[in-house]
Scaffold this motif. Structure first.
Motif, PDB file in Angstrom:
ATOM      1  N   LEU A  85     -32.585   7.910   4.899  1.00  0.00           N
ATOM      2  CA  LEU A  85     -31.488   8.693   4.341  1.00  0.00           C
ATOM      3  C   LEU A  85     -31.965  10.025   3.787  1.00  0.00           C
ATOM      4  CD1 LEU A  85     -29.516   5.791   2.737  1.00  0.00           C
ATOM      5  CD2 LEU A  85     -28.586   7.444   4.352  1.00  0.00           C
ATOM      6  N   LYS A  86     -31.106  11.017   3.911  1.00  0.00           N
ATOM      7  CA  LYS A  86     -31.404  12.371   3.471  1.00  0.00           C
ATOM      8  C   LYS A  86     -30.345  12.819   2.460  1.00  0.00           C
ATOM      9  CE  LYS A  86     -33.120  13.303   8.122  1.00  0.00           C
ATOM     10  NZ  LYS A  86     -32.995  14.163   9.332  1.00  0.00           N
ATOM     11  N   PRO A  87     -30.673  13.747   1.608  1.00  0.00           N
ATOM     12  CA  PRO A  87     -29.671  14.228   0.641  1.00  0.00           C
ATOM     13  C   PRO A  87     -28.387  14.702   1.314  1.00  0.00           C
ATOM     14  CG  PRO A  87     -31.842  14.992  -0.008  1.00  0.00           C
ATOM     15  CD  PRO A  87     -32.004  14.332   1.338  1.00  0.00           C
ATOM     16  N   GLU A  88     -28.491  15.240   2.515  1.00  0.00           N
ATOM     17  CA  GLU A  88     -27.289  15.716   3.216  1.00  0.00           C
ATOM     18  C   GLU A  88     -26.425  14.579   3.743  1.00  0.00           C
ATOM     19  OE1 GLU A  88     -30.456  16.653   3.782  1.00  0.00           O
ATOM     20  OE2 GLU A  88     -30.846  16.918   5.944  1.00  0.00           O
ATOM     21  N   ASP A  89     -26.884  13.343   3.608  1.00  0.00           N
ATOM     22  CA  ASP A  89     -26.062  12.190   3.944  1.00  0.00           C
ATOM     23  C   ASP A  89     -25.132  11.806   2.800  1.00  0.00           C
ATOM     24  OD1 ASP A  89     -28.897  10.796   5.622  1.00  0.00           O
ATOM     25  OD2 ASP A  89     -27.151  11.763   6.545  1.00  0.00           O
ATOM     26  N   THR A  90     -25.280  12.474   1.672  1.00  0.00           N
ATOM     27  CA  THR A  90     -24.394  12.221   0.540  1.00  0.00           C
ATOM     28  C   THR A  90     -22.954  12.491   0.943  1.00  0.00           C
ATOM     29  OG1 THR A  90     -26.081  12.724  -1.121  1.00  0.00           O
ATOM     30  CG2 THR A  90     -23.773  12.991  -1.782  1.00  0.00           C
ATOM     31  N   ALA A  91     -22.111  11.477   0.772  1.00  0.00           N
ATOM     32  CA  ALA A  91     -20.729  11.578   1.243  1.00  0.00           C
ATOM     33  C   ALA A  91     -19.949  10.361   0.782  1.00  0.00           C
ATOM     34  CB  ALA A  91     -20.694  11.660   2.769  1.00  0.00           C
ATOM     35  N   VAL A  92     -18.647  10.448   0.947  1.00  0.00           N
ATOM     36  CA  VAL A  92     -17.807   9.262   0.856  1.00  0.00           C
ATOM     37  C   VAL A  92     -17.708   8.701   2.270  1.00  0.00           C
ATOM     38  CG1 VAL A  92     -15.550   8.323   0.286  1.00  0.00           C
ATOM     39  CG2 VAL A  92     -16.513  10.198  -1.083  1.00  0.00           C
ATOM     40  N   ASN A 103      -8.874   3.922  23.361  1.00  0.00           N
ATOM     41  CA  ASN A 103     -10.303   4.006  23.621  1.00  0.00           C
ATOM     42  C   ASN A 103     -10.748   5.391  24.089  1.00  0.00           C
ATOM     43  OD1 ASN A 103      -8.918   3.835  25.976  1.00  0.00           O
ATOM     44  ND2 ASN A 103     -10.370   2.513  27.002  1.00  0.00           N
ATOM     45  N   VAL A 104      -9.971   6.380  23.754  1.00  0.00           N
ATOM     46  CA  VAL A 104     -10.372   7.762  24.012  1.00  0.00           C
ATOM     47  C   VAL A 104     -10.344   8.504  22.684  1.00  0.00           C
ATOM     48  CG1 VAL A 104      -9.570   7.777  26.390  1.00  0.00           C
ATOM     49  CG2 VAL A 104      -8.005   8.413  24.551  1.00  0.00           C
ATOM     50  N   LEU A 105     -10.946   9.660  22.669  1.00  0.00           N
ATOM     51  CA  LEU A 105     -10.983  10.489  21.455  1.00  0.00           C
ATOM     52  C   LEU A 105     -11.463   9.677  20.255  1.00  0.00           C
ATOM     53  CD1 LEU A 105      -7.673  12.527  21.881  1.00  0.00           C
ATOM     54  CD2 LEU A 105     -10.011  13.227  22.444  1.00  0.00           C
ATOM     55  N   LEU A 106     -12.530   8.928  20.440  1.00  0.00           N
ATOM     56  CA  LEU A 106     -13.022   8.068  19.373  1.00  0.00           C
ATOM     57  C   LEU A 106     -13.510   8.854  18.175  1.00  0.00           C
ATOM     58  CD1 LEU A 106     -14.937   5.318  21.363  1.00  0.00           C
ATOM     59  CD2 LEU A 106     -12.581   5.309  20.550  1.00  0.00           C
ATOM     60  N   GLN A 107     -13.866  10.123  18.370  1.00  0.00           N
ATOM     61  CA  GLN A 107     -14.379  10.912  17.266  1.00  0.00           C
ATOM     62  C   GLN A 107     -13.262  11.542  16.438  1.00  0.00           C
ATOM     63  OE1 GLN A 107     -17.872  13.210  17.729  1.00  0.00           O
ATOM     64  NE2 GLN A 107     -18.475  12.268  19.672  1.00  0.00           N
ATOM     65  N   ALA A 108     -12.030  11.334  16.846  1.00  0.00           N
ATOM     66  CA  ALA A 108     -10.907  11.939  16.134  1.00  0.00           C
ATOM     67  C   ALA A 108     -10.335  10.965  15.126  1.00  0.00           C
ATOM     68  CB  ALA A 108      -9.832  12.350  17.124  1.00  0.00           C
ATOM     69  N   ALA A 109     -10.162  11.437  13.904  1.00  0.00           N
ATOM     70  CA  ALA A 109      -9.650  10.568  12.845  1.00  0.00           C
ATOM     71  C   ALA A 109      -8.265  10.028  13.177  1.00  0.00           C
ATOM     72  CB  ALA A 109      -9.634  11.329  11.525  1.00  0.00           C
ATOM     73  N   GLN A 110      -7.458  10.816  13.869  1.00  0.00           N
ATOM     74  CA  GLN A 110      -6.088  10.396  14.168  1.00  0.00           C
ATOM     75  C   GLN A 110      -6.030   9.248  15.155  1.00  0.00           C
ATOM     76  OE1 GLN A 110      -7.310  13.511  14.560  1.00  0.00           O
ATOM     77  NE2 GLN A 110      -6.517  14.487  16.410  1.00  0.00           N
ATOM     78  N   THR A 111      -7.140   8.915  15.794  1.00  0.00           N
ATOM     79  CA  THR A 111      -7.186   7.768  16.699  1.00  0.00           C
ATOM     80  C   THR A 111      -7.085   6.445  15.944  1.00  0.00           C
ATOM     81  OG1 THR A 111      -8.497   8.976  18.323  1.00  0.00           O
ATOM     82  CG2 THR A 111      -8.668   6.577  18.389  1.00  0.00           C
ATOM     83  N   TYR A 112      -7.438   6.479  14.673  1.00  0.00           N
ATOM     84  CA  TYR A 112      -7.541   5.260  13.879  1.00  0.00           C
ATOM     85  C   TYR A 112      -6.309   5.092  12.999  1.00  0.00           C
ATOM     86  CZ  TYR A 112     -12.199   5.494  15.710  1.00  0.00           C
ATOM     87  OH  TYR A 112     -13.258   5.556  16.582  1.00  0.00           O
ATOM     88  N   ALA A 113      -5.698   3.924  13.126  1.00  0.00           N
ATOM     89  CA  ALA A 113      -4.446   3.673  12.420  1.00  0.00           C
ATOM     90  C   ALA A 113      -4.666   3.110  11.018  1.00  0.00           C
ATOM     91  CB  ALA A 113      -3.594   2.690  13.220  1.00  0.00           C
ATOM     92  N   TYR A 114      -5.801   2.505  10.801  1.00  0.00           N
ATOM     93  CA  TYR A 114      -6.048   1.819   9.529  1.00  0.00           C
ATOM     94  C   TYR A 114      -7.317   2.369   8.890  1.00  0.00           C
ATOM     95  CZ  TYR A 114      -3.029  -1.318  12.139  1.00  0.00           C
ATOM     96  OH  TYR A 114      -2.010  -1.835  12.897  1.00  0.00           O
ATOM     97  N   TRP A 115      -7.244   2.543   7.564  1.00  0.00           N
ATOM     98  CA  TRP A 115      -8.361   3.129   6.840  1.00  0.00           C
ATOM     99  C   TRP A 115      -8.652   2.344   5.568  1.00  0.00           C
ATOM    100  CZ3 TRP A 115     -11.286   7.297   8.428  1.00  0.00           C
ATOM    101  CH2 TRP A 115     -10.826   7.967   9.567  1.00  0.00           C
ATOM    102  N   GLY A 116      -9.934   2.249   5.266  1.00  0.00           N
ATOM    103  CA  GLY A 116     -10.346   1.705   3.990  1.00  0.00           C
ATOM    104  C   GLY A 116     -10.349   2.789   2.922  1.00  0.00           C
ATOM    105  N   GLN A 117     -10.700   2.412   1.722  1.00  0.00           N
ATOM    106  CA  GLN A 117     -10.583   3.327   0.592  1.00  0.00           C
ATOM    107  C   GLN A 117     -11.788   4.253   0.431  1.00  0.00           C
ATOM    108  OE1 GLN A 117     -11.877   0.436   0.474  1.00  0.00           O
ATOM    109  NE2 GLN A 117     -13.419   0.367  -1.129  1.00  0.00           N
ATOM    110  N   GLY A 118     -12.855   4.009   1.142  1.00  0.00           N
ATOM    111  CA  GLY A 118     -14.037   4.857   1.017  1.00  0.00           C
ATOM    112  C   GLY A 118     -15.007   4.348  -0.032  1.00  0.00           C
ATOM    113  N   THR A 119     -16.271   4.568   0.235  1.00  0.00           N
ATOM    114  CA  THR A 119     -17.306   4.189  -0.719  1.00  0.00           C
ATOM    115  C   THR A 119     -18.322   5.332  -0.804  1.00  0.00           C
ATOM    116  OG1 THR A 119     -18.884   2.435  -1.322  1.00  0.00           O
ATOM    117  CG2 THR A 119     -18.683   2.935   1.031  1.00  0.00           C
ATOM    118  N   GLN A 120     -18.673   5.711  -2.019  1.00  0.00           N
ATOM    119  CA  GLN A 120     -19.535   6.872  -2.233  1.00  0.00           C
ATOM    120  C   GLN A 120     -20.994   6.494  -2.052  1.00  0.00           C
ATOM    121  OE1 GLN A 120     -18.806  10.260  -3.259  1.00  0.00           O
ATOM    122  NE2 GLN A 120     -20.999  10.527  -2.834  1.00  0.00           N
ATOM    123  N   VAL A 121     -21.686   7.271  -1.251  1.00  0.00           N
ATOM    124  CA  VAL A 121     -23.136   7.153  -1.111  1.00  0.00           C
ATOM    125  C   VAL A 121     -23.751   8.465  -1.565  1.00  0.00           C
ATOM    126  CG1 VAL A 121     -25.073   6.854   0.462  1.00  0.00           C
ATOM    127  CG2 VAL A 121     -22.991   5.507   0.780  1.00  0.00           C
TER     128      VAL A 121
END
Length: 125
Positions: A85-92, A103-121
């Motif tokens: 891990l690197k300091p630049e990996d700091t993120a939620v 199964n297309v545009l996997l890198q796009a956030a809008q492809t995903y219908a369900y989201w968790g709340q996030g966890t800070q690293v």
């Protein structure tokens, strides 16, 4: 489908850390799950995606070699193993899940219908 991410915290640079994401509800309706992250002052960024049925994976270019996504089908849990891990990996870090037929545009956030709340690293140097 509800997603609960966990495992965030303060870690030292150069170490490894693993995040978990527990899915609940009608997970049979989802085709795959992914991890994203959002660093301070930036947009949400795709890291990796994994298929629930066969574990097939797809990574963002920056994530190859240091990040590993996996899933435990029986536990409805998706993991993100992060190495060197690197300091630049700091993120939620967020987990997300997508429906069948997405199964297309996997890198796009809008492809995903369900989201968790996030966890800070936070990675300290």
């Amino acid at each position: 489908v509800q997603l609960q991410a966990s495992g965030g915290g303060l870690v030292q640079a150069g170490t490894s850390h693993r995040l978990s994401c527990l899915a609940s509800g009608p997970t049979f309706s989802t085709a795959g799950a992914a991890w994203f992250r959002q660093r301070p002052g930036t947009e949400r960024e795709f890291i990796a995606d994994v298929l629930w049925d066969n574990g097939g994976t797809y990574y963002a270019k920056f994530a190859k070699g240091r990040f590993t996504i996996s899933r435990d089908y029986d536990k409805d849990t998706v993991y993100l193993q992060m190495n060197n891990l690197k300091p630049e990996d700091t993120a939620v870090y967020y987990c997300a899940a997508r429906k069948f037929g997405t199964n297309v545009l996997l890198q796009a956030a809008q492809t995903y219908a369900y989201w968790g709340q996030g966890t800070q690293v936070t990675v300290s140097s």
